[in-house]
Design an enzyme around this catalytic site. Structure first.
Site, PDB file in Angstrom:
ATOM      1  N   ASP A  52     -20.859 -27.209 -24.845  1.00 56.67           N
ATOM      2  CA  ASP A  52     -21.666 -27.770 -25.928  1.00 56.67           C
ATOM      3  C   ASP A  52     -21.911 -26.763 -27.044  1.00 56.67           C
ATOM      4  O   ASP A  52     -21.870 -25.550 -26.834  1.00 56.67           O
ATOM      5  CB  ASP A  52     -23.043 -28.209 -25.393  1.00 56.67           C
ATOM      6  CG  ASP A  52     -22.976 -29.462 -24.552  1.00 56.67           C
ATOM      7  OD1 ASP A  52     -21.857 -29.929 -24.242  1.00 56.67           O
ATOM      8  OD2 ASP A  52     -24.052 -29.964 -24.179  1.00 56.67           O
ATOM      9  N   ASP A  53     -22.199 -27.315 -28.220  1.00 56.04           N
ATOM     10  CA  ASP A  53     -22.786 -26.591 -29.366  1.00 56.04           C
ATOM     11  C   ASP A  53     -21.801 -25.818 -30.229  1.00 56.04           C
ATOM     12  O   ASP A  53     -22.202 -25.215 -31.231  1.00 56.04           O
ATOM     13  CB  ASP A  53     -23.897 -25.635 -28.928  1.00 56.04           C
ATOM     14  CG  ASP A  53     -25.032 -26.336 -28.204  1.00 56.04           C
ATOM     15  OD1 ASP A  53     -25.010 -27.578 -28.117  1.00 56.04           O
ATOM     16  OD2 ASP A  53     -25.938 -25.642 -27.721  1.00 56.04           O
ATOM     17  N   HIS A 103     -21.297 -34.305 -30.532  1.00 55.32           N
ATOM     18  CA  HIS A 103     -22.589 -33.747 -30.102  1.00 55.32           C
ATOM     19  C   HIS A 103     -23.561 -33.669 -31.290  1.00 55.32           C
ATOM     20  O   HIS A 103     -24.322 -32.704 -31.411  1.00 55.32           O
ATOM     21  CB  HIS A 103     -22.369 -32.361 -29.482  1.00 55.32           C
ATOM     22  CG  HIS A 103     -23.536 -31.825 -28.704  1.00 55.32           C
ATOM     23  ND1 HIS A 103     -24.261 -32.587 -27.801  1.00 55.32           N
ATOM     24  CD2 HIS A 103     -24.111 -30.584 -28.678  1.00 55.32           C
ATOM     25  CE1 HIS A 103     -25.220 -31.845 -27.264  1.00 55.32           C
ATOM     26  NE2 HIS A 103     -25.158 -30.628 -27.786  1.00 55.32           N
ATOM     27  N   HIS A 107     -27.375 -30.891 -34.526  1.00 58.22           N
ATOM     28  CA  HIS A 107     -27.974 -30.471 -33.260  1.00 58.22           C
ATOM     29  C   HIS A 107     -29.498 -30.556 -33.294  1.00 58.22           C
ATOM     30  O   HIS A 107     -30.202 -29.817 -32.611  1.00 58.22           O
ATOM     31  CB  HIS A 107     -27.541 -29.059 -32.868  1.00 58.22           C
ATOM     32  CG  HIS A 107     -27.682 -28.777 -31.402  1.00 58.22           C
ATOM     33  ND1 HIS A 107     -28.754 -28.085 -30.865  1.00 58.22           N
ATOM     34  CD2 HIS A 107     -26.893 -29.095 -30.344  1.00 58.22           C
ATOM     35  CE1 HIS A 107     -28.612 -27.986 -29.550  1.00 58.22           C
ATOM     36  NE2 HIS A 107     -27.491 -28.593 -29.201  1.00 58.22           N
ATOM     37  N   HIS A 197     -22.029 -23.656 -22.506  1.00 60.03           N
ATOM     38  CA  HIS A 197     -22.185 -23.667 -23.962  1.00 60.03           C
ATOM     39  C   HIS A 197     -21.220 -22.644 -24.561  1.00 60.03           C
ATOM     40  O   HIS A 197     -21.109 -21.526 -24.059  1.00 60.03           O
ATOM     41  CB  HIS A 197     -23.615 -23.319 -24.364  1.00 60.03           C
ATOM     42  CG  HIS A 197     -24.619 -24.341 -23.926  1.00 60.03           C
ATOM     43  ND1 HIS A 197     -25.094 -24.408 -22.630  1.00 60.03           N
ATOM     44  CD2 HIS A 197     -25.218 -25.351 -24.613  1.00 60.03           C
ATOM     45  CE1 HIS A 197     -25.945 -25.420 -22.531  1.00 60.03           C
ATOM     46  NE2 HIS A 197     -26.044 -26.002 -23.709  1.00 60.03           N
TER      47      HIS A 197
END
Length: 250
Positions: A52-53, A103, A107, A197
């Site tokens: 993620d991210d 995603h 964020h 991540h």
């Protein structure tokens, strides 16, 4: 007495609105409805690694190098504004057999449903403009969602993807390479989804942990696959169960 009735009514009404907005129908409901997945039941030795991210210019590139070394595929849940800054990494992900998923764009954790959908669409447009690929997988920020979010995201044609609850590596907290490695090696099994991540901060511990995790599972005969591959594995398992049941009846 009459003066107390109206405030009480308002309190009850407010409670109903809050409950209907933030209520969670539960994992079983969402899995049966096909709207959210956490992991799958399968006898195939497959595990899905998710990140993620990102993408992050340094850490995502380092992670891609390690995945390539061990012929492992993964799913990257990218943040739109980071994807815009790193188009080369997005194209590399696809070229090397990985999957790109949505995603959000900024964020931001708490969003109205309309704002969430707008961010999903913007990220989709960003991914498509760079890769020409359309993604239909979405992971909410920090795994937070409401019933209203799920319904709206599903109407957009997306499937929400969470992770196996026991396989949140918490690598964003920088707990130490050993803790990340032990969490995955001790807990990951067939059909699990691991949460890492690759962006949002210093991810060097994640990079170092992967160098230990991947060869260990490779020796045990596991394959690392994308979320879409994992879902196909589930379909194969379900079909096999049906065939086995038919053969017993015949």
């Amino acid at each position: 007495m009459k003066k107390l009735i109206l405030p009480l009514f308002l309190i009850v009404a407010l409670f109903v609105v809050i409950k209907s907005t933030y209520a969670d129908k539960g994992r079983q409901y969402y899995e049966e409805a096909g709207q959210i997945m956490w992991e799958i039941n399968t006898e195939e030795k497959v595990i899905a690694l998710t990140f993620d991210d990102g993408p992050h210019r340094k850490y995502t590139a380092d992670i891609l190098d390690i995945l390539k070394k061990y012929n492992a595929n993964a799913t990257f849940f990218v943040v739109g504004e980071h994807a815009e800054k790193n188009p080369v990494l997005l194209r590399r992900m696809l070229d090397e057999g990985h999957e790109i998923a949505n995603h959000t764009y900024t964020h931001k954790r708490k969003m109205r449903t309309s704002e969430l959908i707008a961010e999903i669409r913007k990220t989709h447009e960003t991914i498509y403009s760079i890769t020409g690929e359309r993604t239909k997988l979405f992971r909410p920020v920090e795994g937070a969602y409401t019933d209203e979010h799920v319904e709206a995201v599903s109407k957009e044609g997306y499937k929400l993807v969470m992770w196996s609850w026991h396989l949140d590596t918490l690598d964003w907290k920088s707990p130490g390479v050993k803790k990340i490695v032990d969490k995955v090696l001790d807990g990951a099994r067939e059909g699990n989804v691991v949460l890492f991540h690759d962006g949002g901060g210093n991810r060097q511990q994640t990079v170092e942990a992967l160098k230990e995790i991947l060869p260990e599972f490779e020796q045990k005969g596991y394959r690392f696959v994308t979320i879409s591959d994992l879902m196909e594995s589930k379909e194969r398992s379900e079909k096999q169960i049906e065939l086995d049941a038919q053969n017993k009846n015949d």
